[in-house]
Design a protein around this motif. Structure first.
Motif, PDB file in Angstrom:
ATOM      1  N   VAL A  38       0.841  -1.199   0.000  1.00 37.86           N
ATOM      2  CA  VAL A  38       0.000   0.000   0.000  1.00 37.86           C
ATOM      3  C   VAL A  38       0.876   1.249   0.000  1.00 37.86           C
ATOM      4  CG1 VAL A  38      -1.743   1.301   1.279  1.00 37.86           C
ATOM      5  CG2 VAL A  38      -1.916  -1.191   1.122  1.00 37.86           C
ATOM      6  N   GLN A  39       1.939   1.223   0.778  1.00 41.85           N
ATOM      7  CA  GLN A  39       2.857   2.368   0.798  1.00 41.85           C
ATOM      8  C   GLN A  39       3.420   2.631  -0.594  1.00 41.85           C
ATOM      9  OE1 GLN A  39       5.872   1.846   3.888  1.00 41.85           O
ATOM     10  NE2 GLN A  39       4.383   0.725   5.126  1.00 41.85           N
ATOM     11  N   LEU A  40       3.801   1.556  -1.281  1.00 43.90           N
ATOM     12  CA  LEU A  40       4.356   1.727  -2.620  1.00 43.90           C
ATOM     13  C   LEU A  40       3.320   2.309  -3.569  1.00 43.90           C
ATOM     14  CD1 LEU A  40       7.089   1.091  -4.080  1.00 43.90           C
ATOM     15  CD2 LEU A  40       5.952  -0.927  -5.000  1.00 43.90           C
ATOM     16  N   MET A  41       2.074   1.890  -3.437  1.00 48.02           N
ATOM     17  CA  MET A  41       1.015   2.456  -4.276  1.00 48.02           C
ATOM     18  C   MET A  41       0.808   3.932  -3.981  1.00 48.02           C
ATOM     19  SD  MET A  41       0.091   0.250  -6.448  1.00 48.02           S
ATOM     20  CE  MET A  41      -1.327   1.146  -7.088  1.00 48.02           C
ATOM     21  N   LEU A  42       0.917   4.317  -2.726  1.00 49.84           N
ATOM     22  CA  LEU A  42       0.802   5.741  -2.378  1.00 49.84           C
ATOM     23  C   LEU A  42       1.934   6.535  -3.026  1.00 49.84           C
ATOM     24  CD1 LEU A  42      -0.159   5.435   1.397  1.00 49.84           C
ATOM     25  CD2 LEU A  42      -1.565   6.462  -0.391  1.00 49.84           C
ATOM     26  N   MET A  43       3.134   5.986  -3.006  1.00 45.56           N
ATOM     27  CA  MET A  43       4.248   6.664  -3.670  1.00 45.56           C
ATOM     28  C   MET A  43       4.007   6.756  -5.172  1.00 45.56           C
ATOM     29  SD  MET A  43       7.589   4.962  -1.808  1.00 45.56           S
ATOM     30  CE  MET A  43       7.308   4.077  -0.274  1.00 45.56           C
ATOM     31  N   ARG A  44       3.487   5.673  -5.750  1.00 48.88           N
ATOM     32  CA  ARG A  44       3.267   5.633  -7.197  1.00 48.88           C
ATOM     33  C   ARG A  44       2.211   6.639  -7.637  1.00 48.88           C
ATOM     34  NH1 ARG A  44       2.402  -0.336  -9.332  1.00 48.88           N
ATOM     35  NH2 ARG A  44       2.566   0.800 -11.304  1.00 48.88           N
ATOM     36  N   THR A  45       1.263   6.946  -6.768  1.00 47.52           N
ATOM     37  CA  THR A  45       0.229   7.934  -7.115  1.00 47.52           C
ATOM     38  C   THR A  45       0.689   9.352  -6.786  1.00 47.52           C
ATOM     39  OG1 THR A  45      -0.820   7.497  -4.967  1.00 47.52           O
ATOM     40  CG2 THR A  45      -1.708   6.341  -6.864  1.00 47.52           C
ATOM     41  N   ARG A  46       2.026   9.492  -6.597  1.00 46.20           N
ATOM     42  CA  ARG A  46       2.655  10.800  -6.415  1.00 46.20           C
ATOM     43  C   ARG A  46       2.165  11.505  -5.144  1.00 46.20           C
ATOM     44  NH1 ARG A  46       1.663   9.293 -11.340  1.00 46.20           N
ATOM     45  NH2 ARG A  46       3.229   9.457 -12.979  1.00 46.20           N
ATOM     46  N   ARG A  47       1.929  10.715  -4.115  1.00 40.04           N
ATOM     47  CA  ARG A  47       1.432  11.280  -2.863  1.00 40.04           C
ATOM     48  C   ARG A  47       2.543  11.584  -1.867  1.00 40.04           C
ATOM     49  NH1 ARG A  47      -2.280  11.616  -5.852  1.00 40.04           N
ATOM     50  NH2 ARG A  47      -4.466  11.115  -5.443  1.00 40.04           N
ATOM     51  N   GLY A  48       3.783  11.226  -2.191  1.00 39.55           N
ATOM     52  CA  GLY A  48       4.852  11.513  -1.254  1.00 39.55           C
ATOM     53  C   GLY A  48       6.061  10.640  -1.495  1.00 39.55           C
ATOM     54  N   ILE A  49       6.959  10.614  -0.507  1.00 31.89           N
ATOM     55  CA  ILE A  49       8.188   9.855  -0.611  1.00 31.89           C
ATOM     56  C   ILE A  49       8.278   8.889   0.561  1.00 31.89           C
ATOM     57  CG2 ILE A  49       9.383  11.705  -1.822  1.00 31.89           C
ATOM     58  CD1 ILE A  49      10.705  12.400   0.830  1.00 31.89           C
ATOM     59  N   GLY A  50       9.063   7.835   0.397  1.00 31.15           N
ATOM     60  CA  GLY A  50       9.195   6.862   1.477  1.00 31.15           C
ATOM     61  C   GLY A  50      10.332   5.893   1.202  1.00 31.15           C
ATOM     62  N   ILE A  51      10.563   5.013   2.145  1.00 31.81           N
ATOM     63  CA  ILE A  51      11.584   3.991   2.011  1.00 31.81           C
ATOM     64  C   ILE A  51      11.006   2.807   1.244  1.00 31.81           C
ATOM     65  CG2 ILE A  51      13.007   2.326   3.250  1.00 31.81           C
ATOM     66  CD1 ILE A  51      14.107   5.084   3.522  1.00 31.81           C
ATOM     67  N   ALA A  52      11.744   2.355   0.234  1.00 35.57           N
ATOM     68  CA  ALA A  52      11.268   1.228  -0.586  1.00 35.57           C
ATOM     69  C   ALA A  52      12.362   0.177  -0.720  1.00 35.57           C
ATOM     70  CB  ALA A  52      10.852   1.714  -1.971  1.00 35.57           C
ATOM     71  N   HIS A  53      11.931  -1.062  -0.825  1.00 40.29           N
ATOM     72  CA  HIS A  53      12.854  -2.153  -1.124  1.00 40.29           C
ATOM     73  C   HIS A  53      13.372  -1.965  -2.554  1.00 40.29           C
ATOM     74  CE1 HIS A  53       9.816  -3.512   1.723  1.00 40.29           C
ATOM     75  NE2 HIS A  53      10.594  -4.497   2.124  1.00 40.29           N
ATOM     76  N   ASP A  54      14.665  -2.115  -2.739  1.00 37.01           N
ATOM     77  CA  ASP A  54      15.202  -2.026  -4.097  1.00 37.01           C
ATOM     78  C   ASP A  54      14.549  -3.055  -5.006  1.00 37.01           C
ATOM     79  OD1 ASP A  54      16.851  -0.175  -2.913  1.00 37.01           O
ATOM     80  OD2 ASP A  54      18.718  -1.014  -3.702  1.00 37.01           O
ATOM     81  N   PHE A  55      14.264  -4.253  -4.481  1.00 34.47           N
ATOM     82  CA  PHE A  55      13.708  -5.306  -5.340  1.00 34.47           C
ATOM     83  C   PHE A  55      12.280  -5.016  -5.783  1.00 34.47           C
ATOM     84  CE2 PHE A  55      13.105  -7.274  -1.011  1.00 34.47           C
ATOM     85  CZ  PHE A  55      11.714  -7.289  -0.977  1.00 34.47           C
ATOM     86  N   ALA A  56      11.624  -4.028  -5.158  1.00 34.90           N
ATOM     87  CA  ALA A  56      10.266  -3.662  -5.571  1.00 34.90           C
ATOM     88  C   ALA A  56      10.265  -2.582  -6.650  1.00 34.90           C
ATOM     89  CB  ALA A  56       9.461  -3.186  -4.362  1.00 34.90           C
ATOM     90  N   MET A  57      11.379  -1.910  -6.837  1.00 35.53           N
ATOM     91  CA  MET A  57      11.401  -0.768  -7.749  1.00 35.53           C
ATOM     92  C   MET A  57      11.086  -1.115  -9.208  1.00 35.53           C
ATOM     93  SD  MET A  57      11.727   1.856  -5.923  1.00 35.53           S
ATOM     94  CE  MET A  57      12.126   3.104  -7.141  1.00 35.53           C
ATOM     95  N   PRO A  58      11.507  -2.262  -9.735  1.00 31.69           N
ATOM     96  CA  PRO A  58      11.115  -2.581 -11.123  1.00 31.69           C
ATOM     97  C   PRO A  58       9.613  -2.681 -11.320  1.00 31.69           C
ATOM     98  CG  PRO A  58      12.989  -3.920 -10.469  1.00 31.69           C
ATOM     99  CD  PRO A  58      12.501  -3.225  -9.216  1.00 31.69           C
ATOM    100  N   PHE A  59       8.844  -2.835 -10.243  1.00 30.33           N
ATOM    101  CA  PHE A  59       7.388  -2.903 -10.345  1.00 30.33           C
ATOM    102  C   PHE A  59       6.756  -1.516 -10.213  1.00 30.33           C
ATOM    103  CE2 PHE A  59       8.926  -6.950  -8.709  1.00 30.33           C
ATOM    104  CZ  PHE A  59       8.294  -7.870  -9.525  1.00 30.33           C
TER     105      PHE A  59
END
Length: 299
Positions: free
Chosen positions: A220-241
């Motif tokens: 859910v956090q990654l989806m919030l980042m993807r919808t341009r709602r802010g910044i956060g810590i992400a797993h490098d292995f999730a970034m290609p998605f």
């Protein structure tokens, strides 16, 4: 008393599936027949092997004691058949893996699908939970964790290290040159009072005092980042998605965490689970390396 191997085979199926209906599907029997076979086995042994509840069939202490030697016997029988026929018996039955949602969403689908392709008689279940999976209650056959457990009759194997960095929408990534540039932007992260492992508490790493948009799920956090709602810590292995995002401030914010594979100690003698665990660890290591390499290429 010598037991009928067919009844013991039914016991193994129910122990793995934790359900008469799922075991029946594997054995090609109706659930009532499976139940009668279990009742017959319990009667002949004079012991209750399963605790029945609305959630399914869970092994009792007596059932736990039976499981390990029977799985070893099953592995020996399969090996003997393979030696005679010249074939290598593949993995079969049902195996459930519990995992935090980061690995459950971005690593295990690819790894498990590949293992399943090589073992078409195997049914794999991925249990994604925002908490530690309870192996003692047989919620899963094994679990991926981010901290090694300190208590319980468990075995622990290190899988691999993985890396995390600050992620931001591509359109603002170039504007973030130091940590002070994120102060006026919404911070995305975990709900603080629902962090189930201190290894997931990243706030101090970015100097943030609060989370503006929070979830107990990294997905859910990654989806919030993807919808341009802010910044956060992400797993490098999730970034290609998440092609909408870029890793930023890699020299300022860089975290390393570790995945562990945790199993119940009583399963150490199970050749079947040992073989699967090795395939899972090998697959996860390769997938983490592949996805992190893709993330570095895009940074």
């Amino acid at each position: 008393m010598t037991q009928n191997w067919d009844d013991l085979r039914v016991f193994l199926a129910v122990a793995r599936a934790e359900s008469l209906s799922r075991a029946g599907q594997e054995l090609r029997m109706d659930p009532a027949t499976v139940g009668r076979r279990i009742a017959r086995l319990e009667s002949s042994l004079g012991a209750i092997l399963f605790a029945k509840s609305p959630q399914g069939y869970a092994l009792t202490e007596a059932g736990e004691r039976m499981l390990e030697p029977l799985e070893a016997a099953e592995a020996a029988l399969n090996a003997g058949q393979g030696a005679v026929t010249g074939t290598d018996e593949g993995l079969s039955g049902t195996i459930r893996i519990g995992a935090p949602d980061g690995s459950a969403n971005f690593l295990l689908p690819q790894v498990c699908a590949q293992i399943r392709e090589q073992n078409p008689d195997l049914e794999l279940q991925i249990l994604a939970l925002p908490r530690v999976v309870n192996l003692s209650k047989r919620e899963a056959d094994m679990a991926i964790t981010v901290s090694p457990p300190q208590t319980g009759r468990l075995t622990v194997q290190k899988v691999a290290d993985y890396h995390l960095h600050l992620a931001a929408p591509r359109e603002i990534a170039g504007e973030i040159r130091n940590l002070s540039d994120i102060r006026d932007r919404p911070v995305i992260g975990y709900i603080q009072d629902m962090i189930f492992d201190q290894e997931l508490d990243y706030l101090s790493a970015i100097g943030a005092k609060r989370v503006d948009l929070a979830s107990n799920s990294f997905s859910v956090q990654l989806m919030l980042m993807r919808t341009r709602r802010g910044i956060g810590i992400a797993h490098d292995f999730a970034m290609p998605f998440a092609p909408e995002l870029r890793l930023v401030l890699r020299d300022h914010v860089s975290l390393t965490r570790t995945f562990y594979l945790v199993r119940h100690a009583s399963d150490r003698g199970s050749e079947r689970l040992n073989r699967f665990a090795q395939a899972l660890v090998t697959g996860m290591r390769a997938e983490i390396a592949r996805l992190e390499d893709l993330a570095r290429q895009d940074a």
